[in-house]
Scaffold this motif. Structure first.
Motif, short mmCIF file in Angstrom:
data_model
loop_
_atom_site.label_atom_id
_atom_site.label_comp_id
_atom_site.label_asym_id
_atom_site.label_seq_id
_atom_site.Cartn_x
_atom_site.Cartn_y
_atom_site.Cartn_z
N VAL A 168 10.34 -1.83 -2.06
CA VAL A 168 9.42 -0.77 -1.66
C VAL A 168 10.05 0.07 -0.55
O VAL A 168 10.44 -0.46 0.51
CB VAL A 168 8.07 -1.34 -1.18
CG1 VAL A 168 7.16 -0.22 -0.67
CG2 VAL A 168 7.39 -2.10 -2.31
N ASP A 169 10.16 1.37 -0.78
CA ASP A 169 10.71 2.27 0.23
C ASP A 169 9.80 2.27 1.47
O ASP A 169 8.58 2.36 1.35
CB ASP A 169 10.82 3.68 -0.32
CG ASP A 169 11.79 3.78 -1.50
OD1 ASP A 169 12.66 2.90 -1.63
OD2 ASP A 169 11.66 4.74 -2.30
N GLY A 170 10.41 2.19 2.65
CA GLY A 170 9.65 2.23 3.89
C GLY A 170 8.72 1.06 4.06
O GLY A 170 7.64 1.18 4.67
N PHE A 171 9.09 -0.11 3.54
CA PHE A 171 8.22 -1.29 3.53
C PHE A 171 7.61 -1.59 4.89
O PHE A 171 6.39 -1.75 5.03
CB PHE A 171 9.01 -2.51 3.02
CG PHE A 171 8.23 -3.78 2.99
CD1 PHE A 171 7.47 -4.12 1.88
CD2 PHE A 171 8.26 -4.67 4.06
CE1 PHE A 171 6.73 -5.29 1.85
CE2 PHE A 171 7.53 -5.85 4.03
CZ PHE A 171 6.77 -6.16 2.93
N GLY A 172 8.43 -1.67 5.92
CA GLY A 172 7.95 -2.06 7.24
C GLY A 172 7.05 -1.05 7.91
O GLY A 172 6.32 -1.39 8.84
N ASP A 173 7.07 0.19 7.41
CA ASP A 173 6.28 1.26 8.04
C ASP A 173 4.97 1.57 7.31
O ASP A 173 4.12 2.25 7.87
CB ASP A 173 7.11 2.55 8.10
CG ASP A 173 8.33 2.39 9.01
OD1 ASP A 173 8.22 1.69 10.03
OD2 ASP A 173 9.38 2.97 8.67
N ASP B 187 8.06 -4.67 -11.09
CA ASP B 187 7.51 -3.41 -11.61
C ASP B 187 6.46 -2.85 -10.66
O ASP B 187 6.39 -1.64 -10.43
CB ASP B 187 6.89 -3.64 -12.98
CG ASP B 187 7.93 -3.84 -14.06
OD1 ASP B 187 9.12 -3.56 -13.81
OD2 ASP B 187 7.57 -4.30 -15.16
N ALA B 188 5.63 -3.73 -10.11
CA ALA B 188 4.59 -3.28 -9.18
C ALA B 188 5.22 -2.71 -7.92
O ALA B 188 4.77 -1.67 -7.39
CB ALA B 188 3.67 -4.44 -8.83
N ALA B 189 6.26 -3.36 -7.42
CA ALA B 189 6.93 -2.87 -6.22
C ALA B 189 7.54 -1.49 -6.44
O ALA B 189 7.41 -0.59 -5.60
CB ALA B 189 8.00 -3.87 -5.78
N ARG B 190 8.16 -1.31 -7.58
CA ARG B 190 8.77 -0.01 -7.87
C ARG B 190 7.70 1.06 -8.06
O ARG B 190 7.90 2.23 -7.68
CB ARG B 190 9.65 -0.11 -9.12
CG ARG B 190 10.87 -1.02 -8.95
CD ARG B 190 11.79 -0.95 -10.15
NE ARG B 190 12.90 -1.88 -10.04
CZ ARG B 190 12.93 -3.07 -10.64
NH1 ARG B 190 11.91 -3.45 -11.40
NH2 ARG B 190 13.96 -3.87 -10.49
N ALA B 191 6.56 0.68 -8.61
CA ALA B 191 5.48 1.65 -8.81
C ALA B 191 4.97 2.19 -7.48
O ALA B 191 4.53 3.34 -7.39
CB ALA B 191 4.33 1.00 -9.58
N LEU B 192 5.04 1.39 -6.44
CA LEU B 192 4.57 1.83 -5.13
C LEU B 192 5.43 2.96 -4.57
O LEU B 192 4.97 3.71 -3.70
CB LEU B 192 4.55 0.65 -4.15
CG LEU B 192 3.52 -0.45 -4.47
CD1 LEU B 192 3.67 -1.61 -3.51
CD2 LEU B 192 2.10 0.12 -4.39
N ASN B 193 6.65 3.07 -5.05
CA ASN B 193 7.51 4.16 -4.58
C ASN B 193 7.08 5.51 -5.13
O ASN B 193 7.57 6.56 -4.69
CB ASN B 193 8.97 3.88 -4.96
CG ASN B 193 9.53 2.69 -4.20
OD1 ASN B 193 9.14 2.44 -3.05
ND2 ASN B 193 10.43 1.95 -4.83
N GLU B 194 6.16 5.49 -6.11
CA GLU B 194 5.62 6.74 -6.66
C GLU B 194 4.28 7.09 -6.02
O GLU B 194 3.66 8.09 -6.40
CB GLU B 194 5.44 6.59 -8.17
CG GLU B 194 6.70 6.17 -8.92
CD GLU B 194 7.83 7.15 -8.74
OE1 GLU B 194 7.55 8.38 -8.75
OE2 GLU B 194 8.99 6.72 -8.60
N VAL B 195 3.83 6.27 -5.07
CA VAL B 195 2.53 6.47 -4.42
C VAL B 195 2.75 6.75 -2.94
O VAL B 195 3.51 6.03 -2.28
CB VAL B 195 1.62 5.23 -4.58
CG1 VAL B 195 0.28 5.45 -3.90
CG2 VAL B 195 1.43 4.92 -6.06
N GLU B 196 2.12 7.76 -2.42
CA GLU B 196 2.25 8.07 -1.01
C GLU B 196 1.20 7.31 -0.20
O GLU B 196 0.13 6.98 -0.69
CB GLU B 196 2.09 9.58 -0.78
CG GLU B 196 3.18 10.42 -1.41
CD GLU B 196 3.01 11.89 -1.08
OE1 GLU B 196 1.99 12.24 -0.44
OE2 GLU B 196 3.89 12.68 -1.48
#
Length: 284
Positions: A145-150, A117-126
């Protein structure tokens, strides 16, 4: 008196140090890693096991050593380890005490029930993210997490195992922050400013885990604070209560069995007995 302590936390070290001030107490202290073992007292009456034990190994240790009591000081998020400690003690007929931290705090942060849930929440944060959740779970964040490595920075312990886990999860070397805590609010703020962190992820590990220094740093900088809630709500005792119980046992054997020790003996819980029976059945 022979005492088995499952440590790996500040409470485990504090309990071991306090127990050594009691007469005729011999300690076996188990930590899951060499790093955890290195933090424990170096003393003639302390034997340290620095390797991860599963339920059969715990039962074998308890069966062979004749301990008077088992004290579980594992991390609030090590729920599987804690269940196994309780189940092993129940199966071997050894009294087991659970040392717990202060209750999970509540506040104006974003609380998530699980790592996923925490990982998915990060996709709503820029913006950039600082993970302060330990190295073992980085793989889950990397997969969700989208764009994890960046955009993700990971703060881990400065030991080979943790750094290797971070690299295996796909954290670029330049985004691995290998430091040993505890960390002040000022240090957290400096790290977040340096890397333009817009979201910090932590566990509700309490004062001993530097929780408040992290959330206050995030608040000060206007960053989103994501808190992964504890997997279970536990009853138990404090380090001081456990030490008082050990002192009573040292003064007169049998005091703990009479109920003089505060807190819940988790080894006698139904969940512990069920876990022990389940694992016993699997070996047949």
């Amino acid at each position: 008196m022979r005492v088995l302590v499952f440590a790996g936390t500040t409470e485990g070290r504090q309990l071991a140090e306090g127990a050594l001030r009691l007469p005729d107490v011999e300690l076996t202290v188990c930590a899951a890693t060499a790093y955890g073992g290195s933090l424990l007292p170096d003393h003639p009456r302390v034997r340290v096991s620095a390797t991860r034990l599963d339920l059969p190994a715990m039962r074998a240790l308890m069966s062979s050593e004749g301990f008077d009591v088992v004290v579980d000081c594992t991390h609030p998020y090590a729920d599987e380890a804690s269940r196994n400690v309780a189940a092993a003690a129940s199966a071997e007929g050894v009294s087991c005490w659970r040392v717990v931290r202060e209750g999970e705090p509540e506040g104006p942060w974003l609380r998530c029930a699980s790592t996923d849930d925490a990982a998915r929440a990060l996709n709503e944060v820029e913006g950039n993210v600082l993970l302060t959740v330990g190295a073992q779970e980085l793989g889950r964040y990397a997969s969700l997490v989208d764009g994890f490595g960046d955009r993700v920075w990971a703060r881990v312990l400065p030991v080979e195992e943790s750094i290797a886990q971070a690299r295996a999860a796909g954290v670029p070397v330049r985004r691995i922050v290998a430091l040993q805590g505890p960390f002040s609010q000022e240090l957290n703020e400096a790290l977040m400013r340096e890397h333009d962190i817009r979201a910090l992820v932590t566990k509700a590990s309490g004062s001993q885990g530097g929780f408040w220094q992290k959330v206050r740093a995030a608040e000060r900088l206007g960053a989103t604070c994501v808190v992964v809630g504890r997997p279970v709500r536990e009853d138990g005792m404090s380090v001081d209560e456990a030490l008082r119980g050990l002192r009573r046992m040292a003064d007169g054997r049998g005091a703990a069995a009479s109920g003089a020790v505060p807190g819940r003996s988790v080894a006698t819980s139904g969940a512990a007995r069920e876990t022990a029976r389940s694992n016993e059945g699997g070996r047949r």
